[in-house]
Design an enzyme around this catalytic site. Structure first.
Site, short mmCIF file in Angstrom:
data_model
loop_
_atom_site.label_atom_id
_atom_site.label_comp_id
_atom_site.label_asym_id
_atom_site.label_seq_id
_atom_site.Cartn_x
_atom_site.Cartn_y
_atom_site.Cartn_z
N HIS A 83 0.86 -1.19 0.00
CA HIS A 83 0.00 0.00 0.00
C HIS A 83 0.89 1.23 0.00
CE1 HIS A 83 -3.35 2.67 0.75
NE2 HIS A 83 -2.57 3.29 1.62
N ASP A 162 -15.82 2.15 7.57
CA ASP A 162 -14.87 3.19 7.13
C ASP A 162 -15.55 4.17 6.19
OD1 ASP A 162 -12.23 4.43 6.76
OD2 ASP A 162 -12.48 3.72 4.71
N ARG A 169 -15.59 12.19 8.81
CA ARG A 169 -14.30 12.85 9.11
C ARG A 169 -14.08 14.03 8.17
NH1 ARG A 169 -10.35 8.31 8.24
NH2 ARG A 169 -8.76 9.89 8.59
N SER A 184 -8.38 3.42 8.84
CA SER A 184 -9.04 3.53 7.55
C SER A 184 -8.26 2.77 6.46
CB SER A 184 -9.17 5.01 7.21
OG SER A 184 -9.66 5.20 5.92
N LYS A 188 -9.09 -1.74 5.09
CA LYS A 188 -9.36 -2.14 3.71
C LYS A 188 -8.30 -3.12 3.20
CE LYS A 188 -9.82 2.30 3.09
NZ LYS A 188 -10.02 3.70 2.76
N1 URA Z 1 -6.64 7.16 2.83
C1 URA Z 1 -7.60 6.41 3.42
O1 URA Z 1 -8.01 5.38 2.92
N2 URA Z 1 -8.07 6.82 4.61
C2 URA Z 1 -7.63 7.94 5.24
O2 URA Z 1 -8.09 8.23 6.32
C3 URA Z 1 -6.65 8.70 4.59
C4 URA Z 1 -6.17 8.28 3.38
#
Ligand code: URA
Length: 424
Positions: A83, A162, A169, A184, A188
């Site tokens: 990632h 999320d 957020r 977050s 994923k």
């Molecule tokens: N990318 C995400 O998936 N979540 C965040 O909170 C910030 C960047």
């Protein structure tokens, strides 16, 4: 007995560490809608100001992961993914997924689209005619078994908590909280069912984290939280003060990735791929051309035209025009600001502001000179591919301002700033 949201909010007021059951009840309530938006916003504001502890962050991440589908794969070679926190010209996933597969690993890569000045892996791949990023789970199973890698979009309900919390957020200005960002991102990724995760945390003007201190905080939190959730993880903090490679756009980034996959391409892209691949045979596999053939198989398994490997002119987005940008003075290129180049490509149509906006695959920027090069006034420093001059004037100005030309060399960040492993 389920802990009520009232009790959770009251205990937060008392400044106590949240019990795992309380975090689990909160995430369940966010997912099923029984926690109201104001209640969720209050929780986020608390988490933002008080900062979740490492133990709370680990539970928060696990509960967010478990709020949706977690992909499962048959027994077999190690399941690994990378990632990146996102950057300008970052096409590493396109190279790494087939490379790792060629090295015998399995890569179930669920990726995303670009927003703002950073490009998205799925957008780049969609420049390949026919390439599908909406594979179903049976199709993902087949691709992983036959190719060893896929790069596709989310299937089913991945981390639905999320989705709710990220939108809130954004509305409540609580995005820049390291534990919330960590939950977050990782929820994923862990939902992909991987056993190992390599995290590329970018630092610099073109990155989400502008300073080394913030990037280290995020990198350490990501690694520790992944490990606490049973996933082997390591982070690399890498430079994003200048673009990665020479191509910034979509189709042009696919071409540059294919160059790298056959042992060529820009030196910084290759170096970063090798750092993140972390395998002694990675360089020789690139040089042999085997990784490029694996890329062709991956493209074909996802419905795409594998012929682009032999004939890149088949990529989508033809019909653009070109304009060369020239050095305004002579000297050494001290810096090429990543954010400015990203904004130039975005303005040309290579990026999008909202998830539903289309991107233009053919437009973009190619850097013809980079940090450390000497130029004389009037030398070509960049080539812009534009469509009917859309965004051309501002793009040329952004590119001119991105190039810092001087008499003394600049002070670019090293490509690999630091490796971050789990704390004991
Ligand atoms: N990318 C995400 O998936 N979540 C965040 O909170 C910030 C960047």
């Amino acid at each position: 007995m389920e802990i009520s949201i009232d009790r959770i909010l009251l205990s937060m007021g008392a400044g106590e560490e949240q019990r795992p059951e309380a975090i689990a009840a909160f995430i369940r309530g966010v997912t099923d809608g029984s926690v109201s938006r104001p209640q969720a916003a209050a929780w986020l504001a608390w988490a933002f100001h008080r900062r979740l502890t490492p133990a709370e962050t680990a539970v928060f991440t696990r509960e967010m992961t478990d709020s949706g589908d977690v992909l499962a794969w048959p027994e077999g070679p190690e399941l690994v993914d990378k990632h990146s926190t996102g950057g300008v010209g970052d096409k590493v996933s396109l190279v790494l997924a087939p490379l790792w597969a060629e090295l015998g690993l399995r890569v179930p890569m669920i990726s995303g689209r670009g927003l703002g000045h950073t490009g998205g892996t799925l957008d780049k791949l969609e420049a390949i005619p026919g390439f599908r990023t909406d594979l179903t789970k049976p199709e993902l199973d087949k691709a992983l078994a036959s190719v060893g890698a896929f790069i596709s979009g989310q299937t089913g309900e991945v981390a639905p908590a999320d989705r709710v919390l990220y939108a809130l957020r954004n509305e409540t200005q609580t995005v820049p909280s390291i534990p919330l960002i960590c939950g977050s991102i990782l929820s994923k990724k862990i939902a992909e069912g991987v056993q190992r995760l390599v995290l590329d945390v970018k630092v610099g003007s073109g990155a989400f984290m502008k300073t080394r201190e913030e990037a280290l905080d995020l990198a350490q939190t990501l690694v520790d939280t992944a490990v606490a959730n049973g996933v082997h993880a390591e982070a690399c903090m890498t430079a994003m003060d200048r673009p990665l490679g020479r191509a910034v756009g979509n189709a042009n980034e696919v071409i540059e990735s294919m160059d790298c996959l056959k042992g060529g391409g820009p030196a910084d892209l290759r170096e970063l791929v090798l750092v993140l691949a972390g395998h002694p045979d990675a360089a020789s596999v690139l040089d042999s051309g085997a990784a490029l053939e694996r890329f062709r198989h991956m493209v074909e398994a996802q419905g795409g035209d594998g012929g682009v490997v032999d004939d890149p002119s088949r990529l989508l987005g033809a019909g653009t025009e070109e304009q060369v940008v020239r050095a305004s003075r002579g000297g050494i290129i001290r810096a090429v600001d990543a954010l400015s180049i990203g904004r130039a490509a975005f303005g040309l149509g290579a990026g999008r502001l909202r998830a539903e906006d289309p991107v233009d695959f053919g437009v973009g920027v190619e850097l013809l000179a980079t940090v450390g090069d000497h130029v004389v006034q009037g030398d070509a420093i960049a080539r812009v591919a534009h469509r009917s001059e859309r965004g051309l004037g501002p793009a040329v100005r952004e590119i001119q301002s991105a190039f810092d030309l001087g008499d003394q060399p600049g002070d670019p960040l090293p490509l690999l700033l630091q490796r971050v492993t789990a704390r004991e």
